[in-house]
Design a protein around this motif. Sequence first.
Motif, PDB file in Angstrom:
ATOM      1  N   SER A 219     -20.428  30.976 -18.946  1.00 48.92           N
ATOM      2  CA  SER A 219     -20.449  30.227 -20.205  1.00 48.92           C
ATOM      3  C   SER A 219     -19.477  30.847 -21.202  1.00 48.92           C
ATOM      4  CB  SER A 219     -21.866  30.225 -20.785  1.00 48.92           C
ATOM      5  OG  SER A 219     -22.798  29.722 -19.857  1.00 48.92           O
ATOM      6  N   LYS A 222     -21.178  29.439 -26.284  1.00 50.62           N
ATOM      7  CA  LYS A 222     -22.555  29.023 -26.482  1.00 50.62           C
ATOM      8  C   LYS A 222     -22.775  28.735 -27.962  1.00 50.62           C
ATOM      9  CE  LYS A 222     -24.756  31.608 -22.698  1.00 50.62           C
ATOM     10  NZ  LYS A 222     -25.811  32.598 -22.364  1.00 50.62           N
ATOM     11  N   PHE A 226     -24.739  22.970 -28.200  1.00 53.23           N
ATOM     12  CA  PHE A 226     -23.910  22.719 -27.031  1.00 53.23           C
ATOM     13  C   PHE A 226     -23.629  24.034 -26.308  1.00 53.23           C
ATOM     14  CE2 PHE A 226     -22.758  19.466 -30.156  1.00 53.23           C
ATOM     15  CZ  PHE A 226     -22.974  18.312 -29.430  1.00 53.23           C
ATOM     16  N   GLN A 227     -23.385  23.908 -25.024  1.00 48.25           N
ATOM     17  CA  GLN A 227     -22.967  25.063 -24.231  1.00 48.25           C
ATOM     18  C   GLN A 227     -21.972  24.588 -23.186  1.00 48.25           C
ATOM     19  OE1 GLN A 227     -26.001  27.801 -22.732  1.00 48.25           O
ATOM     20  NE2 GLN A 227     -24.998  27.763 -20.732  1.00 48.25           N
ATOM     21  N   TRP A 228     -20.869  25.288 -23.086  1.00 45.50           N
ATOM     22  CA  TRP A 228     -19.843  24.953 -22.104  1.00 45.50           C
ATOM     23  C   TRP A 228     -19.954  25.913 -20.930  1.00 45.50           C
ATOM     24  CZ3 TRP A 228     -14.243  26.944 -22.243  1.00 45.50           C
ATOM     25  CH2 TRP A 228     -13.526  26.424 -21.148  1.00 45.50           C
ATOM     26  N   ASP A 229     -20.078  25.351 -19.722  1.00 49.55           N
ATOM     27  CA  ASP A 229     -20.209  26.148 -18.502  1.00 49.55           C
ATOM     28  C   ASP A 229     -19.056  25.880 -17.553  1.00 49.55           C
ATOM     29  OD1 ASP A 229     -22.597  27.147 -19.371  1.00 49.55           O
ATOM     30  OD2 ASP A 229     -23.837  25.787 -18.189  1.00 49.55           O
ATOM     31  N   THR A 262     -16.954  22.075 -14.046  1.00 50.76           N
ATOM     32  CA  THR A 262     -17.331  22.435 -15.407  1.00 50.76           C
ATOM     33  C   THR A 262     -18.361  21.446 -15.917  1.00 50.76           C
ATOM     34  OG1 THR A 262     -16.475  22.931 -17.616  1.00 50.76           O
ATOM     35  CG2 THR A 262     -15.503  21.049 -16.470  1.00 50.76           C
ATOM     36  N   SER A 263     -19.115  21.870 -16.920  1.00 48.57           N
ATOM     37  CA  SER A 263     -20.149  20.995 -17.474  1.00 48.57           C
ATOM     38  C   SER A 263     -20.381  21.337 -18.938  1.00 48.57           C
ATOM     39  CB  SER A 263     -21.458  21.127 -16.691  1.00 48.57           C
ATOM     40  OG  SER A 263     -21.957  22.450 -16.779  1.00 48.57           O
ATOM     41  N   LEU A 264     -20.958  20.392 -19.642  1.00 50.33           N
ATOM     42  CA  LEU A 264     -21.339  20.559 -21.042  1.00 50.33           C
ATOM     43  C   LEU A 264     -22.836  20.320 -21.144  1.00 50.33           C
ATOM     44  CD1 LEU A 264     -20.236  21.058 -23.919  1.00 50.33           C
ATOM     45  CD2 LEU A 264     -20.083  18.562 -24.170  1.00 50.33           C
ATOM     46  N   GLY A 277     -21.148  16.698 -16.396  1.00 45.46           N
ATOM     47  CA  GLY A 277     -20.024  17.458 -15.861  1.00 45.46           C
ATOM     48  C   GLY A 277     -19.451  16.853 -14.598  1.00 45.46           C
TER      49      GLY A 277
END
Length: 317
Positions: A219, A222, A226-229, A262-264, A277
């Motif tokens: 990640s 954070k 929202f969190q971006w992975d 990737t995912s949100l 994602g």
Amino acid sequence: MGFFCYNFRVIQKITLFLLLSSGLWAQEPEPSSVKDILKKYKNIRQEIKDRKAIIKTNDAIIFADVGLRYPVHEIAKGTLINLANFEVKLENVFPVLINGGVGYIRAGDIEVQKIFSNRAASRLDQHSVDYQFQKSASTLDGRTNFVAKYANFSPGTNWSDFNDLAGDSAQSITGYQFLVEFHPRNKKIGFGVGPSIYKVEQSKISMSTWAFEGQLFYSPAKWDFFQWDINVGAGFSSGITIEITGVEGVNSGYFYSWNIGTSLRFLPDYKIGGILGFNYRTWNISGMKDVVFQNGTLADLNGFSGSDFFLGLTYKF
């Protein structure tokens, strides 16, 4: 005689003055111990005032008893609270000053901050120290989620060619993935494991399989909402089956897979959230017999690769 009386009166006045003034001058000064006690009391009050904590979870509750059996107040994330200046026997419980009384809260729900300054403690007269105490977290301490995903997997040219040989039109593979995920606090890395089901039913070809998959997340960012992975994963199945109209029997085998994507995540710290994602996914199939179509064409389906779009819901427990 008059001279003697006059001198006697003068001596009386001088003596009285000396007695009164000596009483005032001889008055004992305030002992330093009293000042020390007052200073110590002031320091204690300041130390209690400075011992605070911030609520860091969304479901924090203050309890009436140290055993945390009687909830009395739910408190919002980000709220600043005052801690009582005494210890309890349970190491994972903190006493809280609230509404003129004392309540109790779980250590995992708060981030404790205790500030010392040169005004708050005599032993630190020459220094100003900011000290933040934080409960050490175990490897899996943090968000634990159950995730249910719907995936749309486009297998690519190998799958399209196989369908052309069967006289069928290739469609995307539908997937349902169920993971238990662990996201440790204050860490950028998490992971998840769980089963998946994939299937597709076309006019002439139908395929279904189960798989056990694992995902590793990194990640980079954070936020509260929202969190971006960035994720990589792998899977395995020993139960892939393909049925083809006009071809006798069921062709079965096994596969292993990998993916990167990737995912949100939406509302990652809330009880219920979402995820959106995509991945690039590859299946490597083994153990299947060559397929002989009615026109005598021989085909070997040894795997395929393509894009994988997914969305889902997360539940924090």
